[in-house]
Design an enzyme around this catalytic site. Structure first.
Site, PDB file in Angstrom:
ATOM      1  N   THR A  18       0.835  -1.203   0.000  1.00  0.00           N
ATOM      2  CA  THR A  18       0.000   0.000   0.000  1.00  0.00           C
ATOM      3  C   THR A  18       0.868   1.250   0.000  1.00  0.00           C
ATOM      4  O   THR A  18       0.531   2.261  -0.598  1.00  0.00           O
ATOM      5  CB  THR A  18      -0.907   0.024   1.253  1.00  0.00           C
ATOM      6  OG1 THR A  18      -1.566  -1.230   1.390  1.00  0.00           O
ATOM      7  CG2 THR A  18      -1.951   1.106   1.160  1.00  0.00           C
ATOM      8  N   ARG A  22       7.674  -2.552   2.983  1.00  0.00           N
ATOM      9  CA  ARG A  22       7.807  -2.588   4.443  1.00  0.00           C
ATOM     10  C   ARG A  22       8.174  -3.988   4.874  1.00  0.00           C
ATOM     11  O   ARG A  22       7.500  -4.948   4.491  1.00  0.00           O
ATOM     12  CB  ARG A  22       6.486  -2.213   5.114  1.00  0.00           C
ATOM     13  CG  ARG A  22       6.323  -0.745   5.181  1.00  0.00           C
ATOM     14  CD  ARG A  22       5.146  -0.332   5.995  1.00  0.00           C
ATOM     15  NE  ARG A  22       4.812   1.000   5.522  1.00  0.00           N
ATOM     16  CZ  ARG A  22       3.725   1.656   5.842  1.00  0.00           C
ATOM     17  NH1 ARG A  22       2.854   1.110   6.653  1.00  0.00           N
ATOM     18  NH2 ARG A  22       3.513   2.854   5.370  1.00  0.00           N
ATOM     19  N   LYS A 126       9.986   4.032   0.576  1.00  0.00           N
ATOM     20  CA  LYS A 126       8.940   4.423  -0.385  1.00  0.00           C
ATOM     21  C   LYS A 126       9.601   5.216  -1.506  1.00  0.00           C
ATOM     22  O   LYS A 126      10.499   6.022  -1.253  1.00  0.00           O
ATOM     23  CB  LYS A 126       7.908   5.344   0.285  1.00  0.00           C
ATOM     24  CG  LYS A 126       7.280   4.775   1.533  1.00  0.00           C
ATOM     25  CD  LYS A 126       6.133   5.641   2.033  1.00  0.00           C
ATOM     26  CE  LYS A 126       6.599   6.816   2.849  1.00  0.00           C
ATOM     27  NZ  LYS A 126       5.479   7.569   3.455  1.00  0.00           N
ATOM     28  N   ASP A 277       2.012  10.650  13.160  1.00  0.00           N
ATOM     29  CA  ASP A 277       2.620   9.316  13.215  1.00  0.00           C
ATOM     30  C   ASP A 277       4.119   9.355  12.941  1.00  0.00           C
ATOM     31  O   ASP A 277       4.719  10.424  12.888  1.00  0.00           O
ATOM     32  CB  ASP A 277       1.916   8.381  12.226  1.00  0.00           C
ATOM     33  CG  ASP A 277       2.209   8.749  10.787  1.00  0.00           C
ATOM     34  OD1 ASP A 277       2.471   9.935  10.530  1.00  0.00           O
ATOM     35  OD2 ASP A 277       2.193   7.860   9.925  1.00  0.00           O
ATOM     36  N   ASP A 281       2.651  11.884   8.291  1.00  0.00           N
ATOM     37  CA  ASP A 281       1.571  12.099   7.326  1.00  0.00           C
ATOM     38  C   ASP A 281       0.178  11.829   7.898  1.00  0.00           C
ATOM     39  O   ASP A 281      -0.819  12.258   7.330  1.00  0.00           O
ATOM     40  CB  ASP A 281       1.805  11.311   6.021  1.00  0.00           C
ATOM     41  CG  ASP A 281       2.020   9.828   6.229  1.00  0.00           C
ATOM     42  OD1 ASP A 281       1.919   9.364   7.388  1.00  0.00           O
ATOM     43  OD2 ASP A 281       2.300   9.135   5.227  1.00  0.00           O
ATOM     44  N   THR A 344      -7.941   2.067  -1.141  1.00  0.00           N
ATOM     45  CA  THR A 344      -7.042   2.460  -0.065  1.00  0.00           C
ATOM     46  C   THR A 344      -5.631   2.645  -0.606  1.00  0.00           C
ATOM     47  O   THR A 344      -5.141   1.808  -1.368  1.00  0.00           O
ATOM     48  CB  THR A 344      -7.046   1.364   1.019  1.00  0.00           C
ATOM     49  OG1 THR A 344      -8.341   1.336   1.603  1.00  0.00           O
ATOM     50  CG2 THR A 344      -6.007   1.637   2.086  1.00  0.00           C
ATOM     51  N   GLU A 363      -8.646   9.746   4.257  1.00  0.00           N
ATOM     52  CA  GLU A 363      -8.847   8.318   4.471  1.00  0.00           C
ATOM     53  C   GLU A 363      -9.205   8.070   5.924  1.00  0.00           C
ATOM     54  O   GLU A 363      -8.755   8.793   6.815  1.00  0.00           O
ATOM     55  CB  GLU A 363      -7.575   7.546   4.161  1.00  0.00           C
ATOM     56  CG  GLU A 363      -7.142   7.625   2.730  1.00  0.00           C
ATOM     57  CD  GLU A 363      -5.974   6.691   2.486  1.00  0.00           C
ATOM     58  OE1 GLU A 363      -6.217   5.595   1.980  1.00  0.00           O
ATOM     59  OE2 GLU A 363      -4.849   7.043   2.836  1.00  0.00           O
ATOM     60  N   GLU A 364      -9.921   6.969   6.133  1.00  0.00           N
ATOM     61  CA  GLU A 364     -10.283   6.569   7.496  1.00  0.00           C
ATOM     62  C   GLU A 364      -9.046   6.251   8.337  1.00  0.00           C
ATOM     63  O   GLU A 364      -9.113   6.270   9.554  1.00  0.00           O
ATOM     64  CB  GLU A 364     -11.229   5.369   7.469  1.00  0.00           C
ATOM     65  CG  GLU A 364     -10.788   4.188   6.616  1.00  0.00           C
ATOM     66  CD  GLU A 364      -9.561   3.483   7.089  1.00  0.00           C
ATOM     67  OE1 GLU A 364      -9.429   3.328   8.309  1.00  0.00           O
ATOM     68  OE2 GLU A 364      -8.736   3.081   6.244  1.00  0.00           O
ATOM     69  N   SER A 365      -7.930   5.953   7.670  1.00  0.00           N
ATOM     70  CA  SER A 365      -6.712   5.556   8.369  1.00  0.00           C
ATOM     71  C   SER A 365      -5.920   6.764   8.854  1.00  0.00           C
ATOM     72  O   SER A 365      -4.698   6.736   8.885  1.00  0.00           O
ATOM     73  CB  SER A 365      -5.860   4.686   7.460  1.00  0.00           C
ATOM     74  OG  SER A 365      -5.569   5.383   6.258  1.00  0.00           O
ATOM     75  N   ARG A 496      -9.074  -5.979   8.158  1.00  0.00           N
ATOM     76  CA  ARG A 496      -9.734  -4.753   8.577  1.00  0.00           C
ATOM     77  C   ARG A 496     -11.219  -4.872   8.255  1.00  0.00           C
ATOM     78  O   ARG A 496     -11.593  -5.237   7.132  1.00  0.00           O
ATOM     79  CB  ARG A 496      -9.150  -3.548   7.850  1.00  0.00           C
ATOM     80  CG  ARG A 496      -7.653  -3.365   8.034  1.00  0.00           C
ATOM     81  CD  ARG A 496      -7.285  -1.897   7.831  1.00  0.00           C
ATOM     82  NE  ARG A 496      -5.868  -1.676   7.668  1.00  0.00           N
ATOM     83  CZ  ARG A 496      -4.963  -1.685   8.654  1.00  0.00           C
ATOM     84  NH1 ARG A 496      -5.343  -1.955   9.888  1.00  0.00           N
ATOM     85  NH2 ARG A 496      -3.694  -1.430   8.408  1.00  0.00           N
TER      86      ARG A 496
HETATM   87  C1  G16 Z   1      -0.699   3.802   4.232  1.00  0.00           C
HETATM   88  C2  G16 Z   1      -1.288   4.382   2.983  1.00  0.00           C
HETATM   89  C3  G16 Z   1      -2.698   4.800   3.232  1.00  0.00           C
HETATM   90  C4  G16 Z   1      -3.506   3.637   3.779  1.00  0.00           C
HETATM   91  C5  G16 Z   1      -2.837   3.098   5.013  1.00  0.00           C
HETATM   92  C6  G16 Z   1      -3.495   1.840   5.525  1.00  0.00           C
HETATM   93  O1  G16 Z   1      -0.582   4.805   5.187  1.00  0.00           O
HETATM   94  O2  G16 Z   1      -0.531   5.487   2.540  1.00  0.00           O
HETATM   95  O3  G16 Z   1      -3.228   5.260   2.034  1.00  0.00           O
HETATM   96  O4  G16 Z   1      -4.801   4.038   4.070  1.00  0.00           O
HETATM   97  O5  G16 Z   1      -1.501   2.775   4.736  1.00  0.00           O
HETATM   98  O6  G16 Z   1      -3.346   0.855   4.560  1.00  0.00           O
HETATM   99  P1  G16 Z   1      -3.712  -0.648   4.848  1.00  0.00           P
HETATM  100  O7  G16 Z   1      -5.148  -0.631   5.264  1.00  0.00           O
HETATM  101  O8  G16 Z   1      -3.471  -1.342   3.556  1.00  0.00           O
HETATM  102  O9  G16 Z   1      -2.833  -1.121   5.976  1.00  0.00           O
HETATM  103  P2  G16 Z   1       0.796   5.081   5.881  1.00  0.00           P
HETATM  104  O10 G16 Z   1       0.528   6.176   6.861  1.00  0.00           O
HETATM  105  O11 G16 Z   1       1.156   3.767   6.523  1.00  0.00           O
HETATM  106  O12 G16 Z   1       1.728   5.450   4.769  1.00  0.00           O
END
Ligand code: G16
Length: 543
Positions: A18, A22, A126, A277, A281, A344, A363-365, A496
């Site tokens: 995503t 990682r 990234k 975080d 971001d 997502t 986003e919800e996240s 999720r």
């Molecule tokens: C990343 C992505 C986001 C995504 C989040 C959760 O955030 O940039 O767009 O919503 O992961 O993704 P998943 O549900 O696939 O774990 P970040 O802050 O980790 O870069």
């Protein structure tokens, strides 16, 4: 200085998820692992000869070593210049801004975002493209393909670059330019928001608490909130970035930022609380005794953005990820602007932002952002909230109550089942997919299914199609449940379950979300058999 060409073999699994690649930090620290991936990035983007890149990270364990390796590999690959944040630090939004400001060809951000850091935790890399945004799928696919055919990587044999102070030096033929990681970003924020009005709010006794979670935003928050806006000294807590985030989990949600939630409770609590975080971001917004869900925050920001100078002309459109609640859709309707639903992953917003089809995204996240950069941006969200609070002269609780009274409330929660056995999680999703056509009309825990689909996104800008992005099930009475597997975990699978209930009845706008959502939670279990497939009786994290 000599360039070494090191023979290697492809390493399976070097496929960006995503948000970049990682893995466990120790995996990245294995000889050749980072080198293989970085060479695959360079090869996958067609080479970097003569190009300018931006480089920085969130300061987690291995950040400093990884930066030196990348610099030497960039020099070996013929890059003209790499612009590096001092100390190899840059928040993700600041990196995005720097790529755009300096018209760089791309950038590498060293971060596993909200995942914990340290030798036994997580690391990530990234790649962002020239618009400052995360590499889109076509690029990450090319990087993955390059990794599968990799036979050698090249690295300059040289002493480490001095990244401890701003300035320029040569590494082989390449220029390494070390810059202040904060200044350009802080200047951008000052152009977008009404700092005088926010300064007056803070001078008038309005108290805030920003929890940097020992991650990258400490120096940014100090510079902006304390130095430029005059927040009382001590308003920023956990402000020193640490390689292991002080042993914490730098994810700004009520579970991992429980200290902040506690500090925001009771009559003596500050007026406004926020956290960001690992890489800066994400954001969490709180008022005294009130937690604003990320989905609600997006909706409130969309409804009020015009109060900030940078958005005074209004919004051209908004976008949310599919699992994000539909609270912002209602606002977009009222504003008469389009609302896009994407898979997502922030990378899916890039085309909409570039094409001027969306101004605000979220986003919800815990991610919100706008067209000022091509990443989500934690401090940007904090400043936009402060700008709105300063202009409206209301508390966070009053703004939320007004918002729900006007637009209705979308009760929302995400239930995460972390580190579950991958096969069981896959069976759950596959089982739902296989039954999609037969679900509408059936009832689960008393709620009838009104629609069922495996979400596919047709990008309106480049025509690309991304399939299998999550199972979305509509339920009677304005409810919805979405099931998907996380693309950012590093152990097993993370399931999720996103739960939503639209409520317009003025008498039912102030319930506890888990209580309001109880029928939807029951329907989700009945629909998917979560316990049966995961062996878990309850989620690990509820946000
Ligand atoms: C990343 C992505 C986001 C995504 C989040 C959760 O955030 O940039 O767009 O919503 O992961 O993704 P998943 O549900 O696939 O774990 P970040 O802050 O980790 O870069």
């Amino acid at each position: 200085m000599t360039i070494t060409t090191q023979a290697t073999t492809p390493i399976p699994g070097q496929k960006p998820g995503t948000s970049g690649l990682r893995k466990k930090t120790r995996v990245f620290m294995q000889p050749g692992y980072l080198e293989n991936f970085v060479q695959s990035v360079f090869n996958g983007v067609g080479g970097i000869e003569g190009r300018t890149l931006v480089l920085g990270g969130d300061g987690r364990h291995f950040n400093d070593r990884a930066a030196q390796i990348i610099l030497k590999m960039a020099a070996a690959a013929g890059a003209a210049r790499v612009i590096v944040g001092q100390g190899a630090l840059l928040s993700t939004p600041a990196a995005s801004h720097l790529i755009r400001l300096r018209k760089a060809d791309g950038g590498l951000v060293l971060s596993a975002s909200h995942n914990p850091g340290g030798p036994d935790a997580d690391f990530g890399v990234k790649y962002n493209i020239a618009n400052g945004g995360p590499a889109p799928e076509a690029v990450t696919d090319a990087i993955h393909r390059a990794s599968e055919g990799l036979r050698a990587y090249r690295i300059l044999d040289a002493a480490d670059a001095d990244l401890s102070r701003p300035g320029e030096a040569r590494l082989g033929e390449m220029i390494v330019e070390v810059v202040d990681p904060v200044a350009d970003y802080a200047d951008l924020m000052e152009r977008l928001f009404d700092f005088d009005t926010i300064r007056a709010l803070l001078a008038g006794g309005f108290r805030l608490r920003f929890d940097a979670m020992h991650a990258i935003t400490g120096p940014y928050a100090r510079a902006l909130l304390e130095d430029r806006l005059g927040a009382a000294p001590g308003s920023i807590v956990n402000a020193t970035p640490l390689p292991d985030f002080g042993g914490g989990h730098p994810d700004p949600n009520p579970v991992w930022a429980a200290d902040l939630v506690g500090a925001m409770t009771g009559p003596e609590a500050p007026d406004f609380g926020a956290a960001s975080d690992g890489d800066g971001d994400r954001n969490m917004i709180l008022g005294r005794d009130v937690y604003v869900t990320p989905s609600d925050s997006l909706a409130v920001l969309a409804a009020n953005a015009h109060l900030a100078p940078g958005y005074a002309d209004g919004l051209r459109g908004v976008a949310r990820s599919m699992p994000t609640s539909r609270a912002v859709d209602v606002v977009a309707d009222a504003l008469g602007i389009p609302c896009h639903a994407t898979p997502t992953g922030w990378k899916f917003f890039g085309n909409l932002l570039d094409a001027g089809q969306a101004t605000l995204c979220g986003e919800e996240s815990a991610g919100t952002g706008s067209d000022h950069v091509r990443e989500k941006d934690g401090l940007w969200a904090v400043l936009l909230w402060l700008n709105i609070l300063a202009v409206r002269g209301q508390s966070v609780a009053e703004i939320m109550a007004d918002h729900w009274a006007r637009f209705g409330r979308h009760y929302y929660s995400r239930h995460d089942y972390e580190g579950v056995e991958a096969e069981g999680a896959a069976r759950l999703i596959d089982g739902l997919r296989a039954r999609l056509a037969t679900l509408p009309g059936q009832s689960f825990a008393g709620l009838a299914v009104t629609a069922a689909e495996d979400f596919a996104y047709h990008d309106p800008v480049d025509g690309s199609v991304s399939r299998a992005q999550g199972v979305q099930i509509g339920l009677e009475g304005g409810a919805r449940v979405v099931f998907r597997l996380s693309g950012t975990g590093t152990e097993g699978a993370t399931l999720r379950v996103y739960l939503e209930l639209a409520e317009a009845d003025p008498a039912r706008l102030h319930d506890d979300p888990q209580t309001a959502l109880a029928p939807v939670i029951a329907a989700a279990e009945a629909l998917a058999g979560i316990t049966r497939h995961t062996g878990r009786k309850a989620p690990d994290v509820i946000t």
